[in-house]
Design a protein around this motif. Sequence first.
Motif, PDB file in Angstrom:
ATOM      1  N   GLY A   1     -10.952   6.731  -3.940  1.00 19.73           N
ATOM      2  CA  GLY A   1      -9.853   7.247  -3.763  1.00 19.73           C
ATOM      3  C   GLY A   1      -8.997   7.456  -4.756  1.00 19.73           C
ATOM      4  O   GLY A   1      -8.952   6.619  -5.710  1.00 19.73           O
ATOM      5  N   SER A   2      -8.202   8.668  -4.873  1.00 17.35           N
ATOM      6  CA  SER A   2      -7.093   8.907  -5.801  1.00 17.35           C
ATOM      7  C   SER A   2      -6.020   8.016  -5.473  1.00 17.35           C
ATOM      8  O   SER A   2      -5.626   7.683  -4.258  1.00 17.35           O
ATOM      9  N   HIS A   3      -4.983   7.685  -6.512  1.00 11.92           N
ATOM     10  CA  HIS A   3      -3.860   7.039  -6.232  1.00 11.92           C
ATOM     11  C   HIS A   3      -2.670   7.645  -6.604  1.00 11.92           C
ATOM     12  O   HIS A   3      -2.954   8.842  -7.415  1.00 11.92           O
ATOM     13  N   ALA A   4      -1.478   7.389  -6.741  1.00 18.91           N
ATOM     14  CA  ALA A   4      -0.337   8.150  -6.967  1.00 18.91           C
ATOM     15  C   ALA A   4       0.066   8.423  -8.307  1.00 18.91           C
ATOM     16  O   ALA A   4       0.649   9.206  -8.838  1.00 18.91           O
ATOM     17  N   LEU A   5      -0.460   7.414  -9.291  1.00 21.81           N
ATOM     18  CA  LEU A   5      -0.252   7.690 -10.719  1.00 21.81           C
ATOM     19  C   LEU A   5      -1.277   8.214 -11.415  1.00 21.81           C
ATOM     20  O   LEU A   5      -1.294   8.303 -12.647  1.00 21.81           O
TER      21      LEU A   5
ATOM     22  N   VAL B   1       0.636  -1.185  -0.034  1.00 21.43           N
ATOM     23  CA  VAL B   1      -0.101   0.072   0.015  1.00 21.43           C
ATOM     24  C   VAL B   1       0.929   1.069  -0.167  1.00 21.43           C
ATOM     25  O   VAL B   1       0.721   2.209  -0.666  1.00 21.43           O
ATOM     26  N   GLU B   2       2.021   1.224   0.606  1.00 19.08           N
ATOM     27  CA  GLU B   2       2.806   2.420   0.639  1.00 19.08           C
ATOM     28  C   GLU B   2       3.541   2.741  -0.596  1.00 19.08           C
ATOM     29  O   GLU B   2       3.388   3.925  -1.051  1.00 19.08           O
ATOM     30  N   ALA B   3       3.828   1.660  -1.345  1.00 20.06           N
ATOM     31  CA  ALA B   3       4.345   1.771  -2.606  1.00 20.06           C
ATOM     32  C   ALA B   3       3.372   2.306  -3.699  1.00 20.06           C
ATOM     33  O   ALA B   3       3.694   3.226  -4.359  1.00 20.06           O
ATOM     34  N   TRP B   4       1.976   2.037  -3.688  1.00 22.00           N
ATOM     35  CA  TRP B   4       0.901   2.364  -4.282  1.00 22.00           C
ATOM     36  C   TRP B   4       0.825   3.974  -4.007  1.00 22.00           C
ATOM     37  O   TRP B   4       0.550   4.708  -5.129  1.00 22.00           O
ATOM     38  N   PHE B   5       1.055   4.167  -2.843  1.00 27.17           N
ATOM     39  CA  PHE B   5       0.938   5.868  -2.587  1.00 27.17           C
ATOM     40  C   PHE B   5       2.208   6.607  -2.766  1.00 27.17           C
ATOM     41  O   PHE B   5       2.414   7.601  -2.412  1.00 27.17           O
ATOM     42  N   LEU B   6       3.181   6.000  -3.144  1.00 29.80           N
ATOM     43  CA  LEU B   6       4.512   6.335  -3.509  1.00 29.80           C
ATOM     44  C   LEU B   6       5.281   6.896  -2.089  1.00 29.80           C
ATOM     45  O   LEU B   6       6.103   7.810  -2.139  1.00 29.80           O
ATOM     46  N   ALA B   7       4.773   6.301  -1.170  1.00 31.21           N
ATOM     47  CA  ALA B   7       5.570   6.563   0.133  1.00 31.21           C
ATOM     48  C   ALA B   7       6.839   5.554   0.372  1.00 31.21           C
ATOM     49  O   ALA B   7       6.612   4.447   1.003  1.00 31.21           O
ATOM     50  N   LEU B   8       7.720   5.714  -0.748  1.00 33.38           N
ATOM     51  CA  LEU B   8       8.549   4.908  -1.227  1.00 33.38           C
ATOM     52  C   LEU B   8       9.684   4.445  -0.051  1.00 33.38           C
ATOM     53  O   LEU B   8      10.090   3.043   0.177  1.00 33.38           O
ATOM     54  N   PRO B   9      10.157   5.393   0.647  1.00 34.74           N
ATOM     55  CA  PRO B   9      11.228   4.874   1.827  1.00 34.74           C
ATOM     56  C   PRO B   9      10.505   3.887   2.801  1.00 34.74           C
ATOM     57  O   PRO B   9      11.322   2.881   2.959  1.00 34.74           O
ATOM     58  N   GLY B  10       9.213   4.258   3.109  1.00 35.23           N
ATOM     59  CA  GLY B  10       8.765   3.311   4.084  1.00 35.23           C
ATOM     60  C   GLY B  10       8.323   1.852   3.348  1.00 35.23           C
ATOM     61  O   GLY B  10       8.464   0.873   3.881  1.00 35.23           O
ATOM     62  N   ALA B  11       7.897   1.896   2.071  1.00 39.40           N
ATOM     63  CA  ALA B  11       7.559   0.809   1.321  1.00 39.40           C
ATOM     64  C   ALA B  11       9.021  -0.248   1.368  1.00 39.40           C
ATOM     65  O   ALA B  11       8.772  -1.322   1.664  1.00 39.40           O
ATOM     66  N   GLU B  12       9.865   0.303   0.930  1.00 40.53           N
ATOM     67  CA  GLU B  12      11.125  -0.372   0.509  1.00 40.53           C
ATOM     68  C   GLU B  12      11.474  -0.915   1.968  1.00 40.53           C
ATOM     69  O   GLU B  12      12.019  -2.122   1.891  1.00 40.53           O
ATOM     70  N   ARG B  13      11.506  -0.165   2.874  1.00 43.88           N
ATOM     71  CA  ARG B  13      11.969  -0.814   4.320  1.00 43.88           C
ATOM     72  C   ARG B  13      11.232  -1.898   4.960  1.00 43.88           C
ATOM     73  O   ARG B  13      11.646  -3.059   5.081  1.00 43.88           O
ATOM     74  N   HIS B  14       9.655  -1.726   4.673  1.00 43.05           N
ATOM     75  CA  HIS B  14       8.926  -2.851   5.276  1.00 43.05           C
ATOM     76  C   HIS B  14       9.065  -4.115   4.182  1.00 43.05           C
ATOM     77  O   HIS B  14       8.683  -5.089   4.725  1.00 43.05           O
ATOM     78  N   LEU B  15       8.971  -3.797   2.968  1.00 41.99           N
ATOM     79  CA  LEU B  15       9.114  -4.893   1.989  1.00 41.99           C
ATOM     80  C   LEU B  15      10.448  -5.734   2.111  1.00 41.99           C
ATOM     81  O   LEU B  15      10.369  -6.982   2.038  1.00 41.99           O
ATOM     82  N   ARG B  16      11.448  -5.114   2.456  1.00 41.61           N
ATOM     83  CA  ARG B  16      12.847  -5.774   2.766  1.00 41.61           C
ATOM     84  C   ARG B  16      12.623  -6.483   3.883  1.00 41.61           C
ATOM     85  O   ARG B  16      13.211  -7.611   3.974  1.00 41.61           O
TER      86      ARG B  16
END
Length: 854
Positions: free
Chosen positions: A620-624, A473-488
């Motif tokens: 709701g809107s998404h990042a893209l 979900v964080e990646a979908w909203f381009l909250a990328l630092p948090g997304a990368e950390r949690h996915l790793r």
Amino acid sequence: MTTISAPAGSGKTSLLRAWADRPGQPHRVAIVHVRRDEQDAQLFWLAVLGAVRQAPGTIGGADPPTATPEFNGPAMTDRVLSEFADQPDRVILVIDDLHELNSPDALAELTRLLTNLPGNVHAVLATRRDLPLRLQQLRLSGELAEIRAADLRFSERETRDLLEASGITLSPAALALLHRRTEGWAAGLRLAAISLAHHPDPERFVEEFSGSDRTVAEYLMAEMLERQPEEVQQLLLRTSLPDRVNGELADLLTGRPGSERILLALEDANAFVISLDPERAWFRYHHLFADLLRLELRRALPEEVPVLHRRAAEWFIQHDQVVDAIRHAQAAGDWPGAARLLADNSFSLTLDGQLQTVDALLRAFPRGAGGDYPELALVHAVVDLFVRGRLDEAAAHLAVAATCAEAAPPDRQRRLRVAVASLKLSLARRRGHFAGVAEQAKFLASPVTGESHEDIALGSDLRAVALLSLGTVEAWFLALPGAERHLREGAVLAREIGRPYLEVACLAQLGFASMAGPFATTRRRCHEAIALADRYGWGTDPVVAPALLTLAGNLVLTGEFDEAERWLQRTEQALQTDTGPDIRLPVHIVTGLLHAGRRRHREALEEFSAAEHLQSQLEGSHALASQVTGWMLATQARGGQLGEARASLVALDDERASSGEIGVARAVICLAEGNPATALAAVQNVLDGTAPVVGYVTVVEAQLLAGLAHRELGDQRAANQAAERALGLAESDHLILPFVLTGSAELLEAVPRHETAHAALLADILDVVHGSSLAAKDHAPSAPTEELSPTELRVLRYLPTNLSRVEIARELSVSVNTVNTHVRSIYAKLQARDRSSAVQRARELRLLSAGRMR
């Protein structure tokens, strides 16, 4: 192929075991025993694949097959056929107890397997009844042999041979009577032989029984049980409830030690006890024998039945065999305990590929039990979401589960709340309802990253699922630092607990979450996810689709259109069973960009319009969102639909209209209308950094459109400067698509080659603009032997130009000797022979960027 279809006790399994184990067996034999009441197609096919790989003498070093939450039946059938095709010698596939397979999907795929077997494979199926396998074509072509009950019945002579082998002699009249009474039924004859071996008057014994198979069996069973020592009788009765038993469990159920010794002796005596493993640690009773023992247990010791079920449930819980534990809890009438067990383990069972089993366990509860056991609401939500696809019902059950979680004891409350939140995120992604997910994501961010005992007690499976849901979900909203950390973190945890499917899911989403970083990093992560998926046979499963799609999009951006199309085709193959908007929308985007890069404006507009339509259905809107709208408007303008583009532009709300992507689209429309000054104004807020943009690709487009506008206004110097800035931004990732989309061929061709630091990139761009597709790089470049210094990097930037070393020295205000020293050092570090190879290596390593700020 061969089918053996006959009732219980006809000798099917004994025949197969004797044939497969005969001395000098010339073929490789893969044997599959279907589990009792097998509901899950995936577990059946994993057993088939595992048996084929483990058959003696087979070739192949693949990892053991692993269950997944999402099962692709056709892909699994193809894997089994591929395994067969890789074997150079003849292979016999034996599937025993096929009547226990209660999955229509598995039976349908089995038909496909059987009708497409390669010539080196022979299949043998054993079943109590004919199954709907549609084998008429094999029968008509003479490729199907059928063995039925009549073929398995013992003749009178075979009956005499069997008894003589057991040391029993009967008169001809008694022998004929026994054969007539049993009708040559193998189980009846075997039971008779066991009883006759110790009977004082064999002739009288034969005269005293008659009737059907069942009656004969019950009579002989009673005879056999009565002649067993009391200790053996008690063991047989009390251990008949579980489908399988070992010495420890048998000791618990009988209340005395030494059970394993008795079980081994019974198997050695051929007393309908069968070992299940080479170590002879686990046993089961012949199905007919087990059924009759259970009937006798309920007749003789009815009060013991629930007690024994409860003991078995507790033992299976302690040994992490949850499905067996739940079944015995249900059989004991412990519905609250069974409900709690099923709710607490529904996630783990889903990850194990046992969704159909979860569904069957849920249906085993009394009708209307949901109100009595609110824990089941969570399980209903899992089944509705992942098995039946009933999203509204899943949402209703999740609402009940959330209420139940708040009222749960503290030791279970945290786990249930995280489970509910994870399922809500999955439901939101499937429905495209993103408006309410932020609250769930915020809740998950605390427990899955915490260090307290309470958080750790969530259980590793659930924690890994929560990290995956949160990161996605964080990646979908381009909250990328948090997304990368949690996915790793999720990928590492999944690897530690032996959940490769979850690891692939995290890595695939991690590739998507890396899209705003260096392209080389994105590709490396995508390839890592794809390689792991291929290793386990999931290369065409939905779980790896985000990595496949991200890689395809990355290749489109760098002008490698042919390779991108290949990965897009593989993405579509992986998504045959997944129509969720969260993945379908970016598929339309990437496909649209591929068509746009090839200047197929009509096809591109169809894809962008489909993406826009999906976008309008999301809550709701998404990042893209702004990118989708911007590309659609620009494609309309480039395709000559200026009126439609203008109308769509006017209809936008203020927030989206103020984005950098819409500013770029507005500039495209203005240039198409012949208004370069207005176009220049449209991208000014992108160039000065005041307009929000999704990524630096938008900035490159803005620079190019500004260059085109300056060129039309007659300011060639400003046009060249804008083009050079665009090239500088694009150099590090070898970004090409914006130059193609904007039609910048004349703008780039007007740039003097001696004035650009990006001559090699410019040449590649012009190749693509003029209709070529760059060839994909097969291997990642090796790193330089030593990192270049800042001064060496400044010198390196001039090597792609036509400037001589004297001119480079003048540009840098240093001596020619200094430049020569730096050039020699650059050659050594890049392992290059000359200026041309040094430039090529620098391009591969993305060292020619004018600046890395995005």
